[in-house]
Scaffold this motif. Structure first.
Motif, PDB file in Angstrom:
ATOM      1  N   LEU A  66     -12.777  -6.252  13.896  1.00 34.31           N
ATOM      2  CA  LEU A  66     -13.325  -7.227  14.844  1.00 34.31           C
ATOM      3  C   LEU A  66     -13.472  -8.608  14.207  1.00 34.31           C
ATOM      4  O   LEU A  66     -13.275  -9.626  14.870  1.00 34.31           O
ATOM      5  CB  LEU A  66     -14.684  -6.749  15.366  1.00 34.31           C
ATOM      6  CG  LEU A  66     -14.604  -5.676  16.438  1.00 34.31           C
ATOM      7  CD1 LEU A  66     -15.946  -4.983  16.603  1.00 34.31           C
ATOM      8  CD2 LEU A  66     -14.146  -6.270  17.763  1.00 34.31           C
ATOM      9  N   ARG A  67     -13.810  -8.656  12.947  1.00 40.86           N
ATOM     10  CA  ARG A  67     -13.983  -9.941  12.252  1.00 40.86           C
ATOM     11  C   ARG A  67     -12.661 -10.685  12.088  1.00 40.86           C
ATOM     12  O   ARG A  67     -12.647 -11.900  11.916  1.00 40.86           O
ATOM     13  CB  ARG A  67     -14.611  -9.711  10.882  1.00 40.86           C
ATOM     14  CG  ARG A  67     -16.054  -9.263  10.964  1.00 40.86           C
ATOM     15  CD  ARG A  67     -16.598  -8.910   9.613  1.00 40.86           C
ATOM     16  NE  ARG A  67     -18.015  -8.563   9.681  1.00 40.86           N
ATOM     17  CZ  ARG A  67     -18.672  -7.961   8.713  1.00 40.86           C
ATOM     18  NH1 ARG A  67     -18.059  -7.638   7.586  1.00 40.86           N
ATOM     19  NH2 ARG A  67     -19.951  -7.677   8.861  1.00 40.86           N
ATOM     20  N   GLN A  68     -11.562  -9.958  12.132  1.00 47.17           N
ATOM     21  CA  GLN A  68     -10.252 -10.571  11.908  1.00 47.17           C
ATOM     22  C   GLN A  68      -9.512 -10.909  13.198  1.00 47.17           C
ATOM     23  O   GLN A  68      -8.572 -11.694  13.172  1.00 47.17           O
ATOM     24  CB  GLN A  68      -9.391  -9.634  11.063  1.00 47.17           C
ATOM     25  CG  GLN A  68      -9.965  -9.367   9.696  1.00 47.17           C
ATOM     26  CD  GLN A  68      -9.203  -8.278   8.964  1.00 47.17           C
ATOM     27  OE1 GLN A  68      -8.106  -7.901   9.350  1.00 47.17           O
ATOM     28  NE2 GLN A  68      -9.797  -7.746   7.922  1.00 47.17           N
ATOM     29  N   LEU A  69      -9.898 -10.297  14.309  1.00 51.20           N
ATOM     30  CA  LEU A  69      -9.147 -10.460  15.553  1.00 51.20           C
ATOM     31  C   LEU A  69      -9.441 -11.791  16.238  1.00 51.20           C
ATOM     32  O   LEU A  69     -10.559 -12.274  16.217  1.00 51.20           O
ATOM     33  CB  LEU A  69      -9.505  -9.341  16.527  1.00 51.20           C
ATOM     34  CG  LEU A  69      -9.099  -7.933  16.137  1.00 51.20           C
ATOM     35  CD1 LEU A  69      -9.595  -6.936  17.186  1.00 51.20           C
ATOM     36  CD2 LEU A  69      -7.596  -7.832  15.976  1.00 51.20           C
ATOM     37  N   ASP A  70      -8.404 -12.334  16.867  1.00 54.96           N
ATOM     38  CA  ASP A  70      -8.599 -13.502  17.719  1.00 54.96           C
ATOM     39  C   ASP A  70      -9.127 -13.079  19.087  1.00 54.96           C
ATOM     40  O   ASP A  70      -9.929 -13.775  19.685  1.00 54.96           O
ATOM     41  CB  ASP A  70      -7.276 -14.252  17.916  1.00 54.96           C
ATOM     42  CG  ASP A  70      -6.796 -14.884  16.637  1.00 54.96           C
ATOM     43  OD1 ASP A  70      -7.651 -15.265  15.809  1.00 54.96           O
ATOM     44  OD2 ASP A  70      -5.580 -14.984  16.448  1.00 54.96           O
ATOM     45  N   GLU A  71      -8.640 -11.920  19.568  1.00 61.42           N
ATOM     46  CA  GLU A  71      -9.024 -11.455  20.899  1.00 61.42           C
ATOM     47  C   GLU A  71      -9.274  -9.953  20.869  1.00 61.42           C
ATOM     48  O   GLU A  71      -8.327  -9.175  20.789  1.00 61.42           O
ATOM     49  CB  GLU A  71      -7.909 -11.762  21.905  1.00 61.42           C
ATOM     50  CG  GLU A  71      -8.240 -11.356  23.313  1.00 61.42           C
ATOM     51  CD  GLU A  71      -7.098 -11.620  24.286  1.00 61.42           C
ATOM     52  OE1 GLU A  71      -7.200 -11.148  25.415  1.00 61.42           O
ATOM     53  OE2 GLU A  71      -6.114 -12.274  23.911  1.00 61.42           O
ATOM     54  N   PRO A  72     -10.533  -9.529  20.938  1.00 59.65           N
ATOM     55  CA  PRO A  72     -10.790  -8.087  20.977  1.00 59.65           C
ATOM     56  C   PRO A  72     -10.397  -7.504  22.332  1.00 59.65           C
ATOM     57  O   PRO A  72     -10.380  -8.211  23.333  1.00 59.65           O
ATOM     58  CB  PRO A  72     -12.293  -7.979  20.746  1.00 59.65           C
ATOM     59  CG  PRO A  72     -12.856  -9.300  21.043  1.00 59.65           C
ATOM     60  CD  PRO A  72     -11.771 -10.308  20.898  1.00 59.65           C
ATOM     61  N   PHE A  73     -10.118  -6.214  22.356  1.00 60.05           N
ATOM     62  CA  PHE A  73      -9.798  -5.541  23.611  1.00 60.05           C
ATOM     63  C   PHE A  73     -11.054  -5.340  24.441  1.00 60.05           C
ATOM     64  O   PHE A  73     -11.065  -5.620  25.634  1.00 60.05           O
ATOM     65  CB  PHE A  73      -9.129  -4.181  23.348  1.00 60.05           C
ATOM     66  CG  PHE A  73      -8.921  -3.384  24.601  1.00 60.05           C
ATOM     67  CD1 PHE A  73      -7.922  -3.729  25.494  1.00 60.05           C
ATOM     68  CD2 PHE A  73      -9.742  -2.315  24.900  1.00 60.05           C
ATOM     69  CE1 PHE A  73      -7.745  -3.017  26.674  1.00 60.05           C
ATOM     70  CE2 PHE A  73      -9.571  -1.597  26.068  1.00 60.05           C
ATOM     71  CZ  PHE A  73      -8.563  -1.947  26.954  1.00 60.05           C
ATOM     72  N   TYR A  74     -12.102  -4.851  23.797  1.00 56.69           N
ATOM     73  CA  TYR A  74     -13.339  -4.597  24.521  1.00 56.69           C
ATOM     74  C   TYR A  74     -14.138  -5.891  24.658  1.00 56.69           C
ATOM     75  O   TYR A  74     -13.815  -6.891  24.032  1.00 56.69           O
ATOM     76  CB  TYR A  74     -14.170  -3.521  23.809  1.00 56.69           C
ATOM     77  CG  TYR A  74     -13.493  -2.175  23.833  1.00 56.69           C
ATOM     78  CD1 TYR A  74     -13.481  -1.399  24.985  1.00 56.69           C
ATOM     79  CD2 TYR A  74     -12.831  -1.699  22.715  1.00 56.69           C
ATOM     80  CE1 TYR A  74     -12.833  -0.167  25.011  1.00 56.69           C
ATOM     81  CE2 TYR A  74     -12.179  -0.470  22.732  1.00 56.69           C
ATOM     82  CZ  TYR A  74     -12.185   0.290  23.883  1.00 56.69           C
ATOM     83  OH  TYR A  74     -11.537   1.496  23.909  1.00 56.69           O
TER      84      TYR A  74
END
Length: 90
Positions: A66-74
């Motif tokens: 989550l800390r690395q993502l630009d756009e989480p799914f949830y």
């Protein structure tokens, strides 16, 4: 359109979105905010369970992702992601 058709369309749309996110980001978050909180609670309440170490790893992997993502799914807010801690950080 029946409720089963609506559910199938929703599920297919979710899977398509997951695929697009994986293709663009290389990975996606694996737990919703509630599921990750439930996992953390379970680990804290069952530290001697044979699956506790594996559950900690899955929890911490999701936090790091989550800390690395630009756009989480949830539906994670930036504040929620910033407030997360791995078990090694607590």
């Amino acid at each position: 359109m029946g409720s089963a058709s609506v559910a199938i369309r929703r599920s297919l749309a979710d899977e398509e979105r997951k695929l697009r996110l994986v293709q663009r980001q290389g990975e996606i978050d694996t737990y919703s905010p509630k599921a990750l909180a439930d996992l953390r609670t379970w680990v804290e309440e069952h530290p001697a369970d044979p699956y506790a170490d594996e559950a900690k790893e899955r929890h911490d992997e999701c936090v790091e992702t989550l800390r690395q993502l630009d756009e989480p799914f949830y539906d994670w807010s930036d504040d929620e992601i910033e407030s997360l801690e791995t078990f090694n950080e607590t």
